[in-house]
Enzyme design. Sequence first.
Site, PDB file in Angstrom:
ATOM      1  N   CYS A  27      25.383 -46.540  75.629  1.00 13.56           N
ATOM      2  CA  CYS A  27      25.004 -45.444  76.513  1.00 13.56           C
ATOM      3  C   CYS A  27      25.063 -44.160  75.693  1.00 13.56           C
ATOM      4  O   CYS A  27      24.845 -44.185  74.482  1.00 13.56           O
ATOM      5  CB  CYS A  27      25.909 -45.393  77.735  1.00 13.56           C
ATOM      6  N   ALA A  28      25.383 -43.028  76.303  1.00 20.99           N
ATOM      7  CA  ALA A  28      25.335 -41.747  75.597  1.00 20.99           C
ATOM      8  C   ALA A  28      26.409 -41.622  74.530  1.00 20.99           C
ATOM      9  O   ALA A  28      26.198 -40.965  73.500  1.00 20.99           O
ATOM     10  CB  ALA A  28      25.462 -40.599  76.597  1.00 20.99           C
TER      11      ALA A  28
END
Length: 488
Positions: A27-28
């Site tokens: 993810c981020a």
Amino acid sequence: MGKFKEDAQKLLKEVGGKENIAAVSHCATRMRFVLNDPEKADKAAIEKIPAVKGTFTNAGQFQVIIGNEVSTFYNEFSEISGLEGVSKEAGKAAAKQNLNPVQRAISVLAEIFTPLIPALVIGGLILGFRNVLEGIPFGFLDGQKIVEVSTFWNGVNSFLWLIGEAIFQFLPVGITWSITKKMGTTQILGIVLGITLVSPQLLNAYAVAGTPVADIPFWDFGFAQVNMIGYQAQVIPAMLAGFMLAYLEIYFRKVIPQAISMIFVPLFALLPTVLAAHIILGPVGWAIGSWVSDVVNAGLTSTFNWLFGAVFGFMYAPLVITGLHHMTNAIDLQLIADFQSTNLWPMIALSNIAQGSAVLAIVFMHKGNKEEEQVSIPAMISCYLGVTEPAMFGINLKYVYPFIAGMIGSGLAGMFATLFGVRATSIGVGGLPGILSIVPKYYVPFLGAMLIAVVVPLLLTYIFRKKGIFNKIDPVDEATGLLYSQEG
């Protein structure tokens, strides 16, 4: 050699090798692993890898915090391991193999409410700002409220209700849409179903209590009458209807020939669901939701409310770790629907502050540990703004004693807030900005609770570390008497 090649090789080895990885994505800021045998992952060794800023397990996924360069790390990891990544959604699906039935139910609940969080946050901010405009008599205005002395701000207050109403009164539309999205069914049908629960043609849910039974409108089918009642802000009726719609659509997709499925699948899924929603699911869901909110409200307004508040405040952070905290969103929203405010959300905001204060103490005590500060300082800021996971998983659970100090501070702050009957008009805004959600007449006691949530964890974190209480890995330098980090 790539920037992270050596670290990626170490990570591959310490998670148990390629054969132990069922799926990997990112993810981020985090690498997300679904491991065939989670016990094979050596967390201690992984956390010593220079690029790794922490690890935790959530919803069946072993997550490794890398930071903003995670995409670069992920690409080098994929090249070394020979593993093709999967989407985040596919990763979540694979992770369910590591969950028991209760955890799966909680995971589903989380997936329903997570897409709604941005709307709930902005809605909470707007309602909080409207509290300031229309709810607080100011001394410099001779005891009047801002909307009473300013045409401009009165207009702003009225305009902002347009957004607040869309988010909270029409919440069932968001819930039914989110369920169809999560279940992979037709999202527009979920939106249509939600609209049928809050249509202006129906008697608004907020007006039901004050309307005589004889005046409640109804559909007359000759052999039966069905009350035309809306379900504005109701959570459980929307969830029951949303899941019925999704499962009916999935069933009819299988049995109806594809040549005519475009017509008959939506018809046979939506029509029975809308009927059931107003005849059975809505009334039953309303009754269940009201019972839950009545029990919680009774506990928080009873003679022993101080105990209820202390226990909930103390236990909320552990609930976040397990994912069970997502259930409180539904309870909070039901309390707001039934009582126009909630006495649960203030304690959640206080728990955010308490965990952030524990991290703040670590920042001061580990001053000079530049590597850890890359995690601790952003995590502290995030916590004070209402997002606790980076702080808890990256710092507090790593050392344990700050996590417990935060729990104690949260419990005391929750008890204080409950004793004074502090309530919030909305949810979504946690941490320090959470005061914007509070009913204006409770601002002063909530500020007192916030002070407790800041000071107590700060002091206890310092004391626990220096005295060695709940502290096994973060010692004090006996020669100098100074606090230092084992990693510093």
